[in-house]
Design an enzyme around this catalytic site. Sequence first.
Site, PDB file in Angstrom:
ATOM      1  N   CYS A   1       0.815  -1.216   0.000  1.00 19.28           N
ATOM      2  CA  CYS A   1       0.000   0.000   0.000  1.00 19.28           C
ATOM      3  C   CYS A   1       0.847   1.263   0.000  1.00 19.28           C
ATOM      4  CB  CYS A   1      -0.943  -0.014   1.189  1.00 19.28           C
ATOM      5  SG  CYS A   1      -1.914  -1.530   1.245  1.00 19.28           S
TER       6      CYS A   1
ATOM      7  N   CYS B   1     -12.611   0.269   8.935  1.00 20.98           N
ATOM      8  CA  CYS B   1     -11.780  -0.248   7.836  1.00 20.98           C
ATOM      9  C   CYS B   1     -11.918   0.615   6.589  1.00 20.98           C
ATOM     10  CB  CYS B   1     -12.211  -1.672   7.468  1.00 20.98           C
ATOM     11  SG  CYS B   1     -12.324  -2.791   8.876  1.00 20.98           S
ATOM     12  N   SER B   2     -10.813   0.857   5.910  1.00 27.41           N
ATOM     13  CA  SER B   2     -10.890   1.536   4.621  1.00 27.41           C
ATOM     14  C   SER B   2     -11.512   0.580   3.610  1.00 27.41           C
ATOM     15  CB  SER B   2      -9.499   1.978   4.168  1.00 27.41           C
ATOM     16  OG  SER B   2      -8.627   0.873   4.096  1.00 27.41           O
TER      17      SER B   2
ATOM     18  N   LYS C   1     -10.063   5.996   4.753  1.00 23.50           N
ATOM     19  CA  LYS C   1     -11.385   5.574   5.216  1.00 23.50           C
ATOM     20  C   LYS C   1     -12.504   6.119   4.339  1.00 23.50           C
ATOM     21  CE  LYS C   1     -14.786   3.987   7.363  1.00 23.50           C
ATOM     22  NZ  LYS C   1     -15.418   3.946   6.035  1.00 23.50           N
TER      23      LYS C   1
ATOM     24  N   HIS D   1      -9.422   3.655  -0.843  1.00 26.98           N
ATOM     25  CA  HIS D   1      -8.058   3.129  -0.769  1.00 26.98           C
ATOM     26  C   HIS D   1      -7.761   2.165  -1.925  1.00 26.98           C
ATOM     27  CE1 HIS D   1      -4.270   1.872   0.700  1.00 26.98           C
ATOM     28  NE2 HIS D   1      -4.641   0.891   1.489  1.00 26.98           N
TER      29      HIS D   1
END
Lengths: 387, 387
Positions: free
Chosen positions: B88, B209-210, B331, B335
């Site tokens: 990421c 969670c994203s 978020k 993402h």
Amino acid sequence: MREVAVIGAGMTKFGERWDTSFRDLCTEAGIAALEDANVAGEQIDALFVGSMSAGRFVGQEHVGALVADYVGLGGDLHVPATRVEAACASGGLAFRQAVAAVSSGMSDVVIAAGVEKMTDVGDSTDVLAGAADREWESFAGATFPGLYAMIACDYMHKYGLTREQLAQVAVKNHFHGARNPFAHFQNEITQSTVMNSTLVASPLRLFDCSPVSDGAAVVVVCPLEKAREFTDTPIKVLASAQAGDTIALHDRPDFSTMGATVAAGNSAFRQAKLERKDIDFVEVHDCFTIAELCAIEDLGFVPKGTAGKFTEQGETQLGGKLPVNTSGGLKACGHPVGATGIKQIWEVVQQLRGEGGKRQVEGAEIGMTQNVGGTGATVVSHIFRRA
Amino acid sequence: MREVAVIGAGMTKFGERWDTSFRDLCTEAGIAALEDANVAGEQIDALFVGSMSAGRFVGQEHVGALVADYVGLGGDLHVPATRVEAACASGGLAFRQAVAAVSSGMSDVVIAAGVEKMTDVGDSTDVLAGAADREWESFAGATFPGLYAMIACDYMHKYGLTREQLAQVAVKNHFHGARNPFAHFQNEITQSTVMNSTLVASPLRLFDCSPVSDGAAVVVVCPLEKAREFTDTPIKVLASAQAGDTIALHDRPDFSTMGATVAAGNSAFRQAKLERKDIDFVEVHDCFTIAELCAIEDLGFVPKGTAGKFTEQGETQLGGKLPVNTSGGLKACGHPVGATGIKQIWEVVQQLRGEGGKRQVEGAEIGMTQNVGGTGATVVSHIFRRA
């Protein structure tokens, strides 16, 4: 820009390494390179890893961090690690990023690694097809042997290349590979071995194709002015060149000429301020026999259409005018795709140090590499001289 | 080393972009960035693309060459293109290579892109698990929500963080996202939205969670001394820092402290010759709510264990002492993993130009980014100032 030198190199034996995992291949080559360079972990500023498709071959991305960790650089040392990918040119590009990191002044001692663990899966041809245009080539059924077969057909039609001349590329590379203890294949073959082998994609037969291999190779670079702190035989980087092209073969104006090789080669010679005749030997990307012929033409060593005859006359073999792929090339040394570009540089280091053993090029002073991604959408080329 | 400036930025809307392919996302963001920078294709010297797992998400490797080709740089122009990957953190690292290419003098005008097309597959959690240690974490069943849940448990146990404070990170980021027309989610939420959402991995719930997103972002850099040829509002790169750590979370001395964030942050502040109080706003890697709290502590903005209270008091929201993730963060902005690091820089550019619209940080002069790979095996951090 600071000048850069290679101060150490190491590689694993290439081959079907079923006994050795992805990470262990990296460790094996990495330790060999660090010992060769007389460098301790605390001295390493950065690490670049070339790997094409670890995500599909071993389910692992983030392999820069993985490799750094497993060679002991990831924990308290917090050494930054970056993976670089451009299909089969991933290794050469990892080296180029290492050169940029040193020449920019960002880092001093930098590792460039290349690795691929290919033999654990059954769908390697499909994984490799990810190097082509998935939507417009692979989905239509074109595999890499198929794409290079189209190049070979075009070339034979235009220039009258014979099947024997094409086979001689593999014969010569096996002759070299038989003299490299790290090669996947260390046996000599004859033209009839190639010409009677299984047809893969006409006109290419099994022995025209490089194998699916496991392996890793690692080199260490630093500023030229500091190189003698580590080694008596630093190898100076005279040029680092890269060029791109369309991802799909069908979008090129000429199948038989790799425009990115021409562009990267011209750039490399300009940077190094050298003529073609100054190069003593070259490692080129012979993923298929036809690719080696195109490469030595597109780099400007021989006129277009004449590389087959040049090869037939023995000029690309040890003792010839321009020894090509003394490592055995991708054909005989093997082709763990991400590792190949670094292995080419490893071979240049051996030759320029005079440590080529039975495959030593007499009086080698200047060597060159050419590493290809896909059918030529990425080409990276470097020139080196013993400092 | 030459000083470097950002002269243009563009991004796609993040979200479930089922109408748009991988390559079309790149083209959309790329054209926006080139127009913003007033740069023509002929002026581009190199391109770097951050993408984590295009090989598994869309079956395509070699995406540097693909992107270059589809934005018109791959054919006759032969622009060199390189993919960079560190899970990421791929986007942030692509930007860092672009900075190195310019500062080394190798290149002048360079594109840094980030892209991921994630919503076409059903096994995205397994693909993302390739960012962890596949053999010692993923094969044992640890997913990313699971790993960050362990961090959250450890943190809550040590520092007494409340469930409400943790939820407030998501509430605040949705507040910002509702003011960003490119965000995946542009709706505000409340603490009860988070606390009543599905439990994913205790204590993390769905709204901690994203999301899985599609998207691309692109920025253009050049030497600072040439930047005003292209734009009246160049953004100067004050620092480019990167650090690594063990690939596996279980090998770290402290789950709640990301050592690579500490190392990269310290390096960035040293390079920029700045204090923490000089930073007007920061984009950090909130893949999960807990990660944002760790990030602002590990970068040194607040003492360890106090980020929950700092967030609860509104200090990380627009108008607070240190606005965090005005883009909406991972978020709410979304993402698409390879794109996130470049999107963070895109947001800094908007803010430093005063073009942040409804989410503008008043008087923003200096901004910072922190982009994480895995559970912190790679961290890359940049600091920027309006030139």
